[in-house]
Design a protein around this motif. Sequence first.
Motif, short mmCIF file in Angstrom:
data_model
loop_
_atom_site.label_atom_id
_atom_site.label_comp_id
_atom_site.label_asym_id
_atom_site.label_seq_id
_atom_site.Cartn_x
_atom_site.Cartn_y
_atom_site.Cartn_z
N ILE A 1 0.81 -1.22 0.00
CA ILE A 1 0.00 0.00 0.00
C ILE A 1 0.85 1.28 0.00
O ILE A 1 0.63 2.18 -0.80
N GLU A 2 1.81 1.39 0.89
CA GLU A 2 2.54 2.64 1.05
C GLU A 2 3.30 3.06 -0.20
O GLU A 2 3.39 4.24 -0.51
N SER A 3 3.85 2.09 -0.93
CA SER A 3 4.62 2.43 -2.13
C SER A 3 3.80 2.27 -3.41
O SER A 3 4.30 2.56 -4.50
N ARG A 4 2.56 1.80 -3.27
CA ARG A 4 1.68 1.55 -4.42
C ARG A 4 2.34 0.58 -5.41
O ARG A 4 2.22 0.71 -6.62
N THR A 5 3.07 -0.39 -4.87
CA THR A 5 3.76 -1.40 -5.66
C THR A 5 3.02 -2.71 -5.50
O THR A 5 2.55 -3.04 -4.43
N TRP A 6 2.90 -3.45 -6.60
CA TRP A 6 2.19 -4.71 -6.52
C TRP A 6 2.95 -5.80 -7.26
O TRP A 6 3.74 -5.54 -8.15
N GLY A 7 2.71 -7.03 -6.82
CA GLY A 7 3.27 -8.20 -7.47
C GLY A 7 2.15 -9.18 -7.76
O GLY A 7 1.18 -9.28 -7.00
N TYR A 8 2.26 -9.87 -8.87
CA TYR A 8 1.27 -10.88 -9.26
C TYR A 8 1.97 -12.22 -9.22
O TYR A 8 3.03 -12.39 -9.82
N PHE A 9 1.39 -13.16 -8.51
CA PHE A 9 2.00 -14.47 -8.33
C PHE A 9 1.17 -15.54 -9.01
O PHE A 9 -0.02 -15.68 -8.74
N THR A 10 1.80 -16.28 -9.92
CA THR A 10 1.17 -17.39 -10.64
C THR A 10 1.98 -18.64 -10.34
O THR A 10 3.12 -18.78 -10.79
N PRO A 11 1.43 -19.58 -9.56
CA PRO A 11 2.16 -20.80 -9.22
C PRO A 11 2.37 -21.72 -10.44
O PRO A 11 1.48 -21.86 -11.28
N THR A 12 3.56 -22.30 -10.52
CA THR A 12 3.89 -23.31 -11.54
C THR A 12 4.66 -24.43 -10.86
O THR A 12 4.99 -24.33 -9.68
N LEU A 13 4.96 -25.48 -11.58
CA LEU A 13 5.73 -26.59 -11.01
C LEU A 13 7.14 -26.17 -10.60
O LEU A 13 7.75 -26.78 -9.75
N ARG A 14 7.67 -25.12 -11.22
CA ARG A 14 9.03 -24.68 -10.93
C ARG A 14 9.08 -23.40 -10.09
O ARG A 14 10.01 -22.64 -10.17
N GLY A 15 8.05 -23.15 -9.33
CA GLY A 15 7.98 -21.92 -8.55
C GLY A 15 6.95 -21.00 -9.18
O GLY A 15 6.07 -21.43 -9.92
N PHE A 16 7.07 -19.73 -8.91
CA PHE A 16 6.11 -18.78 -9.47
C PHE A 16 6.54 -18.37 -10.87
O PHE A 16 7.72 -18.15 -11.13
N GLY A 17 5.56 -18.26 -11.76
CA GLY A 17 5.82 -17.84 -13.13
C GLY A 17 6.25 -16.38 -13.17
O GLY A 17 5.84 -15.57 -12.33
N THR A 18 7.05 -16.03 -14.15
CA THR A 18 7.55 -14.67 -14.26
C THR A 18 7.04 -13.95 -15.50
O THR A 18 7.38 -12.80 -15.73
N SER A 19 6.21 -14.61 -16.30
CA SER A 19 5.77 -14.00 -17.55
C SER A 19 4.31 -13.55 -17.54
O SER A 19 3.79 -13.18 -18.57
N ALA A 20 3.66 -13.59 -16.40
CA ALA A 20 2.25 -13.17 -16.32
C ALA A 20 2.16 -11.66 -16.51
O ALA A 20 3.00 -10.91 -16.03
N SER A 21 1.11 -11.22 -17.20
CA SER A 21 0.90 -9.78 -17.43
C SER A 21 -0.55 -9.41 -17.14
O SER A 21 -1.30 -9.07 -18.06
N PRO A 22 -0.96 -9.46 -15.89
CA PRO A 22 -2.35 -9.13 -15.56
C PRO A 22 -2.58 -7.62 -15.57
O PRO A 22 -1.64 -6.83 -15.55
#
Length: 77
Positions: free
Chosen positions: A39-60
Amino acid sequence: MARSRHRAIALLGALQQRLELVLSPSTLLELPNFFVLMIESRTWGYFTPTLRGFGTSASPSPPRLDADENGNRIAWW
């Protein structure tokens, strides 16, 4: 604000690493896709679980940061 945002990004990375460390791949896959909003920095992360950890190519679409007409910030995707 830039320093706050940089710190928030580092914390999101630490959260990702911790979840990948403590959850088995099958448990990780049971998680839904989710946002973490700093909230304070207005920064967000989107987490998409995969077999190898969280995906890094999601673009929500970004989460809603401003309150709606009822004062709520929660958005359902």
